[in-house]
Design a protein around this motif. Structure first.
Motif, short mmCIF file in Angstrom:
data_model
loop_
_atom_site.label_atom_id
_atom_site.label_comp_id
_atom_site.label_asym_id
_atom_site.label_seq_id
_atom_site.Cartn_x
_atom_site.Cartn_y
_atom_site.Cartn_z
N ALA A 1 0.83 -1.22 0.00
CA ALA A 1 0.00 0.00 0.00
C ALA A 1 0.85 1.26 0.00
O ALA A 1 0.32 2.37 -0.03
CB ALA A 1 -0.91 0.01 1.23
N HIS A 2 2.18 1.07 0.05
CA HIS A 2 3.13 2.19 0.07
C HIS A 2 2.89 3.11 1.27
O HIS A 2 2.91 4.34 1.15
CB HIS A 2 3.05 3.00 -1.24
N VAL A 3 2.64 2.49 2.42
CA VAL A 3 2.45 3.22 3.67
C VAL A 3 3.75 3.19 4.45
O VAL A 3 4.28 2.12 4.76
CB VAL A 3 1.32 2.60 4.51
N ARG A 4 4.27 4.36 4.76
CA ARG A 4 5.49 4.45 5.56
C ARG A 4 5.15 4.13 7.00
O ARG A 4 4.21 4.69 7.57
CB ARG A 4 6.11 5.84 5.44
N PHE A 5 5.93 3.24 7.59
CA PHE A 5 5.65 2.83 8.97
C PHE A 5 6.95 2.69 9.74
O PHE A 5 7.62 1.65 9.65
CB PHE A 5 4.88 1.50 8.97
N PRO A 6 7.34 3.74 10.46
CA PRO A 6 8.57 3.63 11.26
C PRO A 6 8.36 2.65 12.42
O PRO A 6 7.40 2.77 13.18
CB PRO A 6 8.77 5.06 11.79
N GLN A 7 9.22 1.66 12.53
CA GLN A 7 9.10 0.65 13.58
C GLN A 7 9.65 1.21 14.89
O GLN A 7 10.84 1.50 15.01
CB GLN A 7 9.86 -0.62 13.20
N LEU A 8 8.77 1.37 15.87
CA LEU A 8 9.16 1.89 17.17
C LEU A 8 8.99 0.81 18.23
O LEU A 8 8.14 -0.07 18.10
CB LEU A 8 8.32 3.10 17.54
N THR A 9 9.79 0.87 19.28
CA THR A 9 9.65 -0.06 20.39
C THR A 9 8.64 0.50 21.40
O THR A 9 8.28 1.68 21.34
CB THR A 9 10.99 -0.28 21.10
N ILE A 10 8.20 -0.35 22.31
CA ILE A 10 7.31 0.09 23.38
C ILE A 10 7.97 1.22 24.16
O ILE A 10 7.33 2.23 24.47
CB ILE A 10 6.97 -1.08 24.32
N TYR A 11 9.25 1.06 24.45
CA TYR A 11 9.97 2.09 25.20
C TYR A 11 10.00 3.40 24.43
O TYR A 11 9.71 4.47 24.99
CB TYR A 11 11.40 1.63 25.51
N GLU A 12 10.35 3.36 23.17
CA GLU A 12 10.52 4.58 22.38
C GLU A 12 9.21 5.37 22.24
O GLU A 12 9.20 6.58 22.45
CB GLU A 12 11.05 4.23 20.98
N ILE A 13 8.14 4.67 21.91
CA ILE A 13 6.87 5.37 21.69
C ILE A 13 6.31 5.93 23.00
O ILE A 13 5.74 7.01 23.04
CB ILE A 13 5.85 4.45 20.98
#
Length: 208
Positions: free
Chosen positions: A184-196
């Motif tokens: 779908a060409h959706v950008r999705f930055p992978q974040l950790t539980i801690y980071e978010i």
């Protein structure tokens, strides 16, 4: 005698909840059944029904236990530190949720079904645990950030607790979901539980 009976009942409830927790590690909510839970305990399905009428009641009790454990961590945090900076508190709060993976997974479920299919006494017990977690976080904010007003603290809670419902879906992505987003060409930055969580807490504290 009554205490012994109470201890037995409590132990049986915990065994049932533990069985549900074990199943939930590898299965989805819809795939966990009372039959599956019974197979992991020493009880018949009839005996399980004596303690929990539906699987939703078991999951609600599991969520209640997770809230109670998290509240205990927050109370310990408040008790063991004389003061904390916003950065230190954001770090500690984020670490506490990083350790509560099951809590966040449960929070991402449909609570309407859990609560609608649970008896009132079980729902009240759950709500007490939920309220206790809000109280524990409030005590931390009152102690570490004395300049926060009652309205500031209420605003923090109203933003932070709804935020908890979305942490798990944003930090745990399946291969199928990732492939769909790629197509779908959706950008999705992978974040950790801690980071978010750390980012959110620092923003909320910075706004107070």
């Amino acid at each position: 005698m009554s205490k012994m009976c109470g201890d037995v009942a409590s132990a049986r409830r915990e065994e049932i909840i533990n069985a549900c927790a074990d199943l939930y590690e590898t299965m989805n909510f819809k795939d966990v059944t009372l039959k599956e839970v019974g197979a992991k305990t020493s009880f018949t399905r009839t005996l399980i029904y004596y303690y929990f009428h539906t699987k939703e009641e078991i999951f609600l009790a599991l969520l209640q236990r997770e809230y109670e454990a998290w509240s205990g961590e927050l109370d310990a945090l408040c008790r063991e530190h004389a003061s904390m900076t916003a950065e230190q508190f954001a770090d500690a709060l984020s670490r506490s949720l990083e350790r509560r993976h099951r809590l966040l997974k449960l929070l991402s479920m449909n609570h309407y079904d859990l609560e609608a299919n649970s008896r009132m006494e079980n729902l009240v017990a759950f709500k007490r645990a939920y309220g206790a977690s809000m109280d524990a976080l409030s005590r931390c904010l009152e102690k570490f950030f004395p300049r926060m007003t009652a309205a500031d603290i209420q605003g923090f809670l109203y933003a932070f607790f709804p935020f908890l419902f979305g942490i798990y879906p944003y930090t745990v992505v399946t291969d199928k979901q990732r492939a769909a987003m790629d197509q779908a060409h959706v950008r999705f930055p992978q974040l950790t539980i801690y980071e978010i969580t750390n980012s959110m807490v620092r923003k909320l504290l910075g706004a107070c």
